[in-house]
Scaffold this active site. Structure first.
Site, PDB file in Angstrom:
ATOM      1  N   GLY A   1      -3.214  -5.208   0.774  1.00 28.24           N
ATOM      2  CA  GLY A   1      -3.993  -6.558  -0.010  1.00 28.24           C
ATOM      3  C   GLY A   1      -4.736  -7.160   1.009  1.00 28.24           C
TER       4      GLY A   1
ATOM      5  N   GLY B   1     -22.491  -0.693  11.327  1.00 25.52           N
ATOM      6  CA  GLY B   1     -22.382  -1.813  11.866  1.00 25.52           C
ATOM      7  C   GLY B   1     -22.418  -2.872  10.757  1.00 25.52           C
TER       8      GLY B   1
ATOM      9  N   THR C   1     -21.507  -5.737   5.754  1.00 23.71           N
ATOM     10  CA  THR C   1     -20.777  -4.878   6.696  1.00 23.71           C
ATOM     11  C   THR C   1     -21.091  -3.299   6.061  1.00 23.71           C
ATOM     12  OG1 THR C   1     -18.786  -4.715   5.267  1.00 23.71           O
ATOM     13  CG2 THR C   1     -18.677  -6.312   7.329  1.00 23.71           C
TER      14      THR C   1
ATOM     15  N   SER D   1      -2.631  -0.496  11.766  1.00 25.16           N
ATOM     16  CA  SER D   1      -3.896  -0.161  12.599  1.00 25.16           C
ATOM     17  C   SER D   1      -4.665  -1.404  13.236  1.00 25.16           C
ATOM     18  CB  SER D   1      -4.894   1.015  11.844  1.00 25.16           C
ATOM     19  OG  SER D   1      -5.719   0.200  10.996  1.00 25.16           O
TER      20      SER D   1
ATOM     21  N   ASP E   1       0.828  -1.341   0.048  1.00 19.78           N
ATOM     22  CA  ASP E   1      -0.015   0.100  -0.149  1.00 19.78           C
ATOM     23  C   ASP E   1       0.904   1.192   0.076  1.00 19.78           C
ATOM     24  OD1 ASP E   1      -2.202  -1.719   0.154  1.00 19.78           O
ATOM     25  OD2 ASP E   1      -2.493  -1.311   2.186  1.00 19.78           O
TER      26      ASP E   1
ATOM     27  N   ASP F   1     -11.215  -5.701   6.074  1.00 23.34           N
ATOM     28  CA  ASP F   1     -10.378  -6.705   6.379  1.00 23.34           C
ATOM     29  C   ASP F   1      -9.951  -7.151   7.805  1.00 23.34           C
ATOM     30  OD1 ASP F   1      -9.765  -6.744   3.516  1.00 23.34           O
ATOM     31  OD2 ASP F   1      -8.161  -5.564   3.745  1.00 23.34           O
TER      32      ASP F   1
HETATM   33  O1  RIB Z   1      -9.012  -3.684   1.884  1.00 22.67           O
HETATM   34  C1  RIB Z   1      -7.831  -2.576   1.813  1.00 22.67           C
HETATM   35  C2  RIB Z   1      -6.705  -3.342   1.066  1.00 22.67           C
HETATM   36  O2  RIB Z   1      -7.160  -3.115  -0.197  1.00 22.67           O
HETATM   37  C3  RIB Z   1      -5.628  -2.397   0.934  1.00 22.67           C
HETATM   38  O3  RIB Z   1      -4.589  -2.925   1.625  1.00 22.67           O
HETATM   39  C4  RIB Z   1      -5.023  -2.631  -0.699  1.00 22.67           C
HETATM   40  O4  RIB Z   1      -4.056  -3.246  -0.868  1.00 22.67           O
HETATM   41  C5  RIB Z   1      -6.348  -3.099  -1.405  1.00 22.67           C
HETATM   42  O5  RIB Z   1      -6.010  -4.578  -1.636  1.00 22.67           O
HETATM   43 NA    NA Z   2      -7.009   2.270   9.807  1.00 19.91          NA
END
Ligand code: RIB
Ligand code: NA
Length: 309
Positions: A40, A227, A222, A297, A14, A256
């Site tokens: 990712g 929420g 989501t 984070s 990123d 994620d």
């Molecule tokens: O969901 C966030 C992610 O989406 C980031 O880390 C970026 O790499 C994209 O894949």
């Molecule tokens: Na964050």
């Protein structure tokens, strides 16, 4: 070896620019700050589950370049098994230039590179890591055939599957729904997949019905600060799990954090009701939006209150 959570998915470096607002087409603006981070969706979800204490393994491809080497080291630093992370000469490590505005909203460009070199044949070669998992997570940042193959292998061996259909495509292979025990899009992805607006909880419930109809067993949509909405093919009414109120700094990777945590609770706390697992995962995701960056984070087990462990 047995793994709690196995992820077949993407690794992107990123490249994050913090900007006063997102640029318009043709416009050049100045950013305030830049940072480089491991990202990712696949890698993020795997690292999140690992930080909570799950035994994790990643199946992925990175380039034989600086980013690729750093990526493998980052997985190791987070306790993720990297026996199935391959380096390729055929493409560079995936990258994601990201802009984050003052409200913590982002826009993301992904150049997939090596992620697209992870094939269904690679997945078959690493089949045993999937068959020895409690939970498999897939996303859509690798080729659809690759995710399909991983999910097929999992289902043939009774492994619980989570599909995070991100980034969304309007035409998803119908088999992907049928292979998903938990199908987990965000509101935008749910809109793209169903053609319905998903801005409120009631709308999310309608979208969930459509997705359930396509064959997944449970749907969790989501909804950011609202929420999430969970509905299963067996129940009549969806369950809305509200989010804690926080002031977001950077929402990149919040989804994620949610998916990775959910997998951890499903694999390592089988006694929890799904609703409780979702509540906890929402809580962890809300912690992640309060600090900058993606994986930077994500909280560690040692920083969390007892009730979340
Ligand atoms: O969901 C966030 C992610 O989406 C980031 O880390 C970026 O790499 C994209 O894949
Ligand atoms: Na964050």
């Amino acid at each position: 070896t047995e793994f709690d959570v196995v992820v077949v998915g993407s690794c992107n470096m990123d490249l994050i620019s913090y900007v006063p607002r997102l640029p318009k087409p043709g416009e050049t603006i100045h950013g305030d700050k830049f940072s480089l981070g491991f990202g990712g969706k696949g890698a993020n979800q795997c690292v999140m589950a690992a930080r909570l204490g799950a035994a994790t393994a990643m199946v992925a491809k990175v380039g034989e370049d600086v980013f690729g080497g750093n990526f493998i080291q980052n997985f190791k630093d987070n306790g993720v098994n990297v026996d199935h992370v391959q380096e390729t000469k055929e493409a560079s490590t995936g990258v994601a230039p990201i802009a984050v505005n003052q409200d913590g909203q982002n826009s993301i460009i992904i150049v997939s590179g090596a992620n697209l070199k992870l094939t269904a044949a690679d997945v078959r070669e690493h089949e045993s890591v999937i068959t020895h998992a409690k939970v498999l997570i897939c996303q859509l940042e690798v080729q659809p055939e690759t995710s399909l193959e991983a999910l097929r292998i999992a289902k043939q061996h009774g492994v619980t599957t989570i599909l995070n259909p991100a980034p969304a495509e309007a035409t998803l292979d119908p088999e992907l729904y049928k292979l998903s025990d938990v199908f987990c899009p965000n509101e935008t992805e749910a809109e793209i997949l169903t053609g319905l607006p998903v801005t409120a909880v009631e709308e999310a419930e309608k979208a969930a019905d459509i997705l359930l109809h396509k064959g997944c067993k449970k749907v969790i949509i989501t909804l950011g600060e609202k929420g999430c909405l969970c509905k299963s093919s067996m129940s009549e009414k969806g369950i809305h799990v509200p989010a804690r109120k926080v002031s977001p700094v950077d929402t990149t990777g919040a989804g994620d954090a949610f998916v990775g945590s959910l997998a951890y609770y499903m694999a390592c706390h089988k006694d929890l009701r799904l609703e409780e697992a979702i509540q906890n995962a929402c809580h962890i995701s809300s912690i992640s939006v309060c600090s900058p960056g993606t994986q930077t984070s994500f909280p560690y087990r040692k920083d969390l209150p007892q009730e979340l462990l």
